[in-house]
Scaffold this motif. Structure first.
Motif, PDB file in Angstrom:
ATOM      1  N   THR A  44     -17.340  29.502  12.149  1.00 51.19           N
ATOM      2  CA  THR A  44     -17.522  30.062  10.814  1.00 51.19           C
ATOM      3  C   THR A  44     -18.242  29.026   9.972  1.00 51.19           C
ATOM      4  OG1 THR A  44     -16.418  31.169   8.962  1.00 51.19           O
ATOM      5  CG2 THR A  44     -15.322  29.238   9.882  1.00 51.19           C
ATOM      6  N   THR A  45     -18.736  29.423   8.829  1.00 51.05           N
ATOM      7  CA  THR A  45     -19.560  28.536   8.021  1.00 51.05           C
ATOM      8  C   THR A  45     -18.806  27.280   7.593  1.00 51.05           C
ATOM      9  OG1 THR A  45     -18.967  29.792   6.041  1.00 51.05           O
ATOM     10  CG2 THR A  45     -20.998  30.396   7.148  1.00 51.05           C
ATOM     11  N   GLY A  46     -19.511  26.157   7.690  1.00 52.89           N
ATOM     12  CA  GLY A  46     -18.954  24.888   7.245  1.00 52.89           C
ATOM     13  C   GLY A  46     -17.979  24.253   8.202  1.00 52.89           C
ATOM     14  N   LYS A  47     -17.775  24.841   9.381  1.00 50.57           N
ATOM     15  CA  LYS A  47     -16.818  24.301  10.347  1.00 50.57           C
ATOM     16  C   LYS A  47     -17.507  23.979  11.663  1.00 50.57           C
ATOM     17  CE  LYS A  47     -12.808  26.068  11.011  1.00 50.57           C
ATOM     18  NZ  LYS A  47     -11.728  27.042  11.336  1.00 50.57           N
ATOM     19  N   ARG A  48     -16.917  23.034  12.362  1.00 49.88           N
ATOM     20  CA  ARG A  48     -17.370  22.691  13.707  1.00 49.88           C
ATOM     21  C   ARG A  48     -16.217  22.954  14.660  1.00 49.88           C
ATOM     22  NH1 ARG A  48     -18.822  16.694  15.989  1.00 49.88           N
ATOM     23  NH2 ARG A  48     -20.055  17.347  17.802  1.00 49.88           N
ATOM     24  N   VAL A  49     -16.458  23.792  15.663  1.00 50.60           N
ATOM     25  CA  VAL A  49     -15.377  24.209  16.552  1.00 50.60           C
ATOM     26  C   VAL A  49     -15.809  24.092  18.013  1.00 50.60           C
ATOM     27  CG1 VAL A  49     -14.468  25.799  14.817  1.00 50.60           C
ATOM     28  CG2 VAL A  49     -16.067  26.644  16.538  1.00 50.60           C
ATOM     29  N   ALA A  50     -14.824  24.037  18.899  1.00 48.43           N
ATOM     30  CA  ALA A  50     -15.067  24.005  20.338  1.00 48.43           C
ATOM     31  C   ALA A  50     -15.098  25.426  20.882  1.00 48.43           C
ATOM     32  CB  ALA A  50     -13.977  23.198  21.037  1.00 48.43           C
ATOM     33  N   VAL A  51     -16.026  25.661  21.805  1.00 49.74           N
ATOM     34  CA  VAL A  51     -16.179  26.987  22.414  1.00 49.74           C
ATOM     35  C   VAL A  51     -16.240  26.831  23.926  1.00 49.74           C
ATOM     36  CG1 VAL A  51     -17.631  29.028  22.618  1.00 49.74           C
ATOM     37  CG2 VAL A  51     -17.424  27.871  20.402  1.00 49.74           C
ATOM     38  N   THR A  52     -15.376  27.548  24.630  1.00 51.37           N
ATOM     39  CA  THR A  52     -15.411  27.588  26.092  1.00 51.37           C
ATOM     40  C   THR A  52     -16.001  28.927  26.521  1.00 51.37           C
ATOM     41  OG1 THR A  52     -13.490  26.147  26.376  1.00 51.37           O
ATOM     42  CG2 THR A  52     -14.037  27.597  28.210  1.00 51.37           C
TER      43      THR A  52
END
Length: 308
Positions: A44-52
């Motif tokens: 989502t905007t403004g976030k950094r996330v991990a994706v598998t």
């Protein structure tokens, strides 16, 4: 609240009020960047996330995705920058983890979609934090996920950058130009500290002996063709002579010599542990200005190509 964060927030608001065609990067800005930490949840905007991805379900293999504040589902297509990060190397503070990469965020000032791609371990269960692991699996991961990510987040397919620091700088060519199929994914390239084929990597099957390694690296380098390429380095690596020897007629390479101590101050500091780092764009300095000017020029040239 930290004053620099307030200034950064105001800057983001001003950038969002202008179009990417007019001002894709805040070239002369004096703001300080804070590389985003990994967050939980979906992109989502403004976030950094991990994706598998689905192919690696039930494993710890993953990439990270950062969506800038300007991104909206179904909105305008934004540039996208993919990154490979350095080895696990405690002396420089590099963990080898995708979560700790930062070059792509700095190069794009947090205004592009930013993705850090993994190297795949030989057992396909984890991200590899030193060298390549299963290099063919790493190549296939990019071939599958780069087009998928571009489509999922409606990124601009004509503004796809590939960058890397240290091991990742070598990977820009070693992985990113591994064959014609993966080479065709990118529209521009940036490396910082090291370059595929310049020096021998003793004790590895892929980086030695030097003559064989350079021959293979030269073949990969030819796959750049006429696309823009920014080569950054702190210190002398012998990169420019190697490239000129392989591609003597090339005019699409730009070389930027960077003094990271001048850029960030004495080490260790709040940004990095040692001069060999990927955070030199986080603080205002003349090298960042030149890198952002190059990025802005490439964006403008790509926009002109697609509009004609």
């Amino acid at each position: 609240m930290n004053l620099r964060l307030v200034i950064f927030g105001c800057l983001l608001l001003s950038i969002r009020s202008s179009s990417y065609g007019q001002s894709p990067l805040p070239v002369n800005s004096g703001h300080w960047l804070q590389t985003p930490k990994l967050s939980q949840g979906d992109p989502t905007t403004g976030k950094r996330v991990a994706v598998t991805p689905v192919e690696y379900a039930e494993t710890d293999v993953h990439h990270t995705v950062y969506l800038p504040q300007d991104w909206t589902a179904g909105g305008k297509s934004l540039p996208i920058i993919f990154e490979y990060t350095g080895n696990h190397f405690p002396a420089s503070g590099s963990t080898g983890e995708v979560a700790d990469a930062g070059l792509g965020f700095g190069l794009s000032a947090g205004q592009f979609i930013w993705v850090t791609l993994p190297f795949i371990s030989n057992d396909h269960q984890n991200n590899q934090i030193t060298w390549w692991g299963d290099e063919q699996a790493t190549v296939e991961y990019a071939k599958t996920n780069v087009p998928r990510i571009i489509k999922q987040f409606s990124a601009d397919p004509d503004q796809v950058f590939l960058c890397g620091f240290s091991r990742g700088a070598i990977a820009v060519n070693y992985i990113g130009l591994h064959d014609d199929e993966i080479a065709n994914l990118w529209t521009a390239f940036i490396t910082h500290d090291h370059f595929d084929g310049v020096r021998e990597w003793r004790g590895t099957a892929w980086g030695s002996p030097l003559a064989k390694y350079r021959s293979e690296a030269s073949e990969r380098l030819h796959r750049v063709a006429n696309r823009p390429y920014l080569v950054c380095q702190n210190g002398s690596y012998g990169t420019e002579p190697f490239i000129v020897n392989v591609l003597p007629e090339a005019r699409n390479f730009t070389y930027l010599s960077i003094n990271t101590t001048e850029a960030l101050g004495p080490f260790p500091n709040e940004f990095a542990k040692a001069p060999h780092n990927d955070r030199w764009l986080n603080r205002p300095n003349r090298y960042r200005t030149e890198a952002w000017k190059w990025m802005k020029r490439v964006l403008s040239e790509q926009t002109n190509k697609t509009s004609n």
